[in-house]
Design an enzyme around this catalytic site. Structure first.
Site, PDB file in Angstrom:
ATOM      1  CG  ASP A   1      -2.299   0.649   0.843  1.00  0.00           C
ATOM      2  OD1 ASP A   1      -2.282   1.859   0.540  1.00  0.00           O
ATOM      3  OD2 ASP A   1      -3.338  -0.026   0.843  1.00  0.00           O
TER       4      ASP A   1
ATOM      5  CG  HIS B   1      -4.290   2.223  -2.315  1.00  0.00           C
ATOM      6  ND1 HIS B   1      -4.469   2.719  -1.047  1.00  0.00           N
ATOM      7  CD2 HIS B   1      -5.500   2.301  -2.931  1.00  0.00           C
ATOM      8  CE1 HIS B   1      -5.747   3.077  -0.897  1.00  0.00           C
ATOM      9  NE2 HIS B   1      -6.389   2.843  -2.027  1.00  0.00           N
TER      10      HIS B   1
ATOM     11  CG  ASP C   1      -8.225  -0.139  -3.614  1.00  0.00           C
ATOM     12  OD1 ASP C   1      -7.182  -0.510  -4.185  1.00  0.00           O
ATOM     13  OD2 ASP C   1      -8.250   0.184  -2.416  1.00  0.00           O
ATOM     14  CD  GLU C   2     -10.020   4.011  -1.592  1.00  0.00           C
ATOM     15  OE1 GLU C   2     -10.861   4.642  -0.933  1.00  0.00           O
ATOM     16  OE2 GLU C   2      -9.023   3.478  -1.090  1.00  0.00           O
TER      17      GLU C   2
ATOM     18  CG  ASP D   1     -11.580  -0.899   8.637  1.00  0.00           C
ATOM     19  OD1 ASP D   1     -12.621  -1.496   8.272  1.00  0.00           O
ATOM     20  OD2 ASP D   1     -11.099   0.052   7.990  1.00  0.00           O
TER      21      ASP D   1
HETATM   22  C1  ACM Z   1     -10.901  -0.387  -0.162  1.00  0.00           C
HETATM   23  O1  ACM Z   1     -11.464  -0.332   0.945  1.00  0.00           O
HETATM   24  N1  ACM Z   1     -10.259   0.665  -0.639  1.00  0.00           N
HETATM   25  C2  ACM Z   1     -10.939  -1.597  -0.961  1.00  0.00           C
END
Ligand code: ACM
Ligand code: ZN
Length: 522
Positions: free
Chosen positions: A200, A274, A326-327, A421
Site C-alpha cells: 500500500d 495505493h 481500488d481508489e 476496521d
Molecule cells: C478499499 O477499501 N479501498 C478496498
C-alpha cells in the site's frame, strides 16, 4: 408387547422437551446443516484410538492435538485398527454428495465416524467434533481420563465456497507467527481464505528478488505512524525503524501452515494506486498525472509488474491473485506525457476509464497466461476489462451484485457488513476507522437476497476486511476481528441462521476462544 397404558401425549411431550434440551447442549459454530440427537454417549479415554490414513491424516493429526489441548487425553493414530469400540474413524468416501467441503459425523456408544469426500471435509468434521467436547472439560482441561461425547448424527456442508478474511499487513506489520495464530482461529470457524494485503502507500511487505529496493526501502518507515506511540508494536528493525516484510521462505512456511489448516492464502499486490511505498523506491515508474500511481503509459511499468507478479505466482499456489485496482480516482492522464503519447493517442482513447481498463487488461492477461484468475476490487468491473476476472464488491453489496450481473464471479466484502476496521459499538471503543458495524449487523448480512437468486451461483462468498490503520498490533487485530468474523463465518457457512441461538452458542464458544487465548471483544 405391553400396550402403553395411558396418556401417550405425556410421553410425546416429554420426549420433545428432552430432545430440545439435548439439542441445546450442542453449541457448534458455524451452525451445521442438520443435527439429529442420538441416545448413546461415547466415552473418550486414553485407550481410544484414531483410525486414519492418506487423506484422513491431516484431520486426524489436528484432532489428536486438539483433544490433547482441550482434555489432556493423548490419543494415537493408527491405520490398521478395526472400526470397533472406542475409535474415532476418519473415512474418505468416494462419489458422495458431500461436495468439496462437506462431511458427516456420527457418534454412538462405540464409534465416532467422520466421513467426507475430501481432506477438507474431514478437517471440518474434526472441527465440529471439537465442539462436541463438553465445555466444562475444555474449560478445566482436566478430563480425569474420560470425556463424554453426546450421541448424534450431523450432516453438514457450506453454503458458500469462499469464507474469508483480509489482513492489511501494509499499514501495520504482523509476523509470520501472528498470522499462523490467526489462521488457527480462522480454521476453527471453517473460514478458508486468508487474503493478505501486502502492499500500500505506507509499505511494501513482500520480498521480490528481482527488485530488492521494494522491501529495502518500502518495508520500513521512521516511526509506527497513525498517531500510535512507539510501544504499540514490537515490529522494529535493528536500526530502530518500524516495519518488516515476508521473505520467500516466510511465505513458503506460511502457505504450508495454512494448507495444513485448509486455508488458502490470496496475495494482494495493490496496483496501480495505493503504491507510494513502491514508487518511492522506483520513482521513474510513477505517473506524472498523480502521485503514488504506477504509470500505465510506460512499458517499463508492465515489465516490472509482470516480473513482480511472476515471483508472486511462484510463491503462492492460489488460483486467485489479487491486483487491487481500488481508489484510482480520476487522474488527469493527459497531463502525463507517457500516458498521453503511448496510450491515449496511440490507441485513440478518449480518456480516463479506457486507460484504467487498459492497465487492468495488461496485468490481468499476464495472470491468465500463468493459469491464474485475476481478482480485483469492484472498480475493475466498472467497465469491460476483456479478461476473465473475479471481483471483490467493497463499495457496497450493490457494486458486487452489478459485477455478478456483468458476468464476474464475486466475493462480497461490502463496507456496510464486512469492514471490521469499523467501530464495534458507538461507545467506549478504541480509535477505529469509519462508521459503526455491530456484531448483529454482520450476522444479519444476507449475501444472496431472494430477489437476486439468479446471480447466486456467481457469488462465491464473503470476506471481512481488517484494514490496519488503527490496528497497530496482533492482539488488537484479534479484538477487531472477533467475534464479528465468527458471525461472518456463519453467514458464509450456514443456511439456517438465528440470532438468538447464535448468541447462546457464542456464550459457550467463548470458553474455546479463551483456551486458545484469542483476544476477542467481550
Ligand atoms: C478499499 O477499501 N479501498 C478496498
Ligand atoms: Zn502516466
Amino acid at each position: 408387547m405391553k400396550k402403553s397404558s395411558a396418556r401417550p401425549w405425556i410421553l410425546i411431550a416429554a420426549s420433545l422437551v428432552l430432545s430440545a434440551a439435548m439439542y441445546a447442549q450442542f453449541s457448534i459454530i458455524p451452525q451445521p446443516q442438520s443435527i439429529v440427537t442420538g441416545s448413546g454417549v461415547f466415552t473418550l479415554t486414553g485407550n481410544s484410538v484414531i483410525i486414519a490414513s492418506g487423506a484422513g491424516l491431516k484431520a486426524a493429526r489436528y484432532c489428536t492435538a486438539m483433544i490433547a489441548r482441550n482434555t489432556g487425553i493423548r490419543m494415537v493414530i493408527t491405520n490398521d485398527g478395526s472400526p470397533d469400540a472406542g475409535v474415532i474413524l476418519f473415512q474418505i468416501t468416494n462419489g458422495s454428495a458431500f461436495g468439496a467441503e462437506g462431511y458427516s459425523l456420527a457418534v454412538d456408544e462405540r464409534v465416532i465416524r467422520i466421513a467426507a469426500a475430501t481432506e477438507a471435509g474431514l478437517f471440518y468434521g474434526a472441527q465440529t467434533f471439537g465442539m462436541l467436547l463438553p465445555s466444562d472439560a475444555v474449560h478445566q482441561r482436566s478430563a480425569q481420563g474420560a470425556v463424554n461425547i453426546p450421541g448424534c448424527r450431523i450432516i453438514d456442508s457450506p453454503r458458500m465456497p469462499w469464507r474469508g478474511l483480509m489482513v492489511d499487513a501494509a499499514r501495520h506489520f504482523f509476523t509470520v507467527d501472528e498470522l499462523k495464530q490467526f489462521i488457527r482461529v480462522m480454521a476453527l470457524h471453517k473460514l478458508n481464505m486468508l487474503h493478505l494485503h501486502l502492499t500500500d502507500d505506507e509499505a511494501w511487505r513482500i520480498e521480490i528478488k528481482k527488485y530488492p529496493l521494494l522491501v529495502k526501502k518500502g518495508a520500513w518507515r521512521s516511526s509506527i505512524g497513525f498517531g500510535f506511540p512507539a510501544d504499540a508494536s514490537t515490529a522494529y528493525g535493528a536500526d530502530g525503524k518500524y516495519g518488516g516484510y515476508y521473505s520467500a521462505s516466510d511465505i513458503k512456511d506460511l502457505v504450508a501452515f495454512a494448507a495444513e489448516h485448509c486455508v488458502t492464502i490470496i496475495p494482494e499486490i495493490d496496483i496501480p494506486a495505493h503504491s507510494r511505498a513502491a514508487l518511492a523506491a522506483y520513482p521513474s515508474l510513477s505517473c506524472k498525472s498523480r502521485d503514488g500511481l504506477w504509470c500505465p503509459g510506460n512499458e517499463a511499468t508492465y515489465a516490472m509488474l509482470t516480473n513482480v507478479l511472476a515471483e508472486v505466482v511462484d510463491m503462492f499456489p492460489s488460483k486467485y491473485v489479487h491486483i487491487g485496482g481500488d481508489e484510482i480516482g480520476r487522474p488527469q492522464w493527459w497531463l502525463c506525457p507517457s500516458c498521453k503519447r503511448h496510450v491515449l493517442e496511440a490507441r485513440r482513447m478518449r480518456d480516463d476509464d479506457n486507460l484504467q481498463r487498459y492497465f487492468h487488461w495488461r496485468i490481468g492477461r499476464y495472470l491468465v497466461s500463468r493459469g491464474r484468475i485475476p481478482l480485483g476490487w469492484d472498480e475493475i468491473a466498472d467497465g469491460d476489462i476483456s479478461v476473465p476476472a473475479a471481483v471483490m464488491g467493497w463499495r457496497s453489496a450493490e457494486h458486487g451484485y452489478r459485477a455478478a450481473q456483468n458476468g464476474h464471479d464475486v466475493i462480497l466484502t461490502p463496507q456496510e457488513y464486512c469492514y471490521f476496521d469499523y467501530y464495534q459499538s458507538p461507545y467506549g471503543e478504541p480509535k477505529a476507522n469509519g462508521d459503526v458495524l455491530s456484531l448483529k449487523t454482520v450476522y444479519g448480512f444476507d449475501p444472496v437476497p431472494w430477489l437476486l437468486e439468479s446471480i447466486g451461483p456467481r457469488i462465491l462468498g464473503v470476506s471481512g476486511n481488517l484494514w490496519s490503520e488503527y490496528i497497530p498490533n496482533y492482539r488488537h487485530l484479534e479484538y477487531m476481528a472477533f467475534p464479528r468474523a465468527i458471525a461472518l463465518a456463519e453467514v458464509g457457512w450456514s443456511v439456517k441462521r438465528d440470532w438468538d441461538d447464535f448468541q447462546r452458542r457464542l456464550a459457550v464458544h467463548r470458553i474455546r476462544l479463551d483456551v486458545i487465548g484469542v483476544n476477542y471483544r467481550r
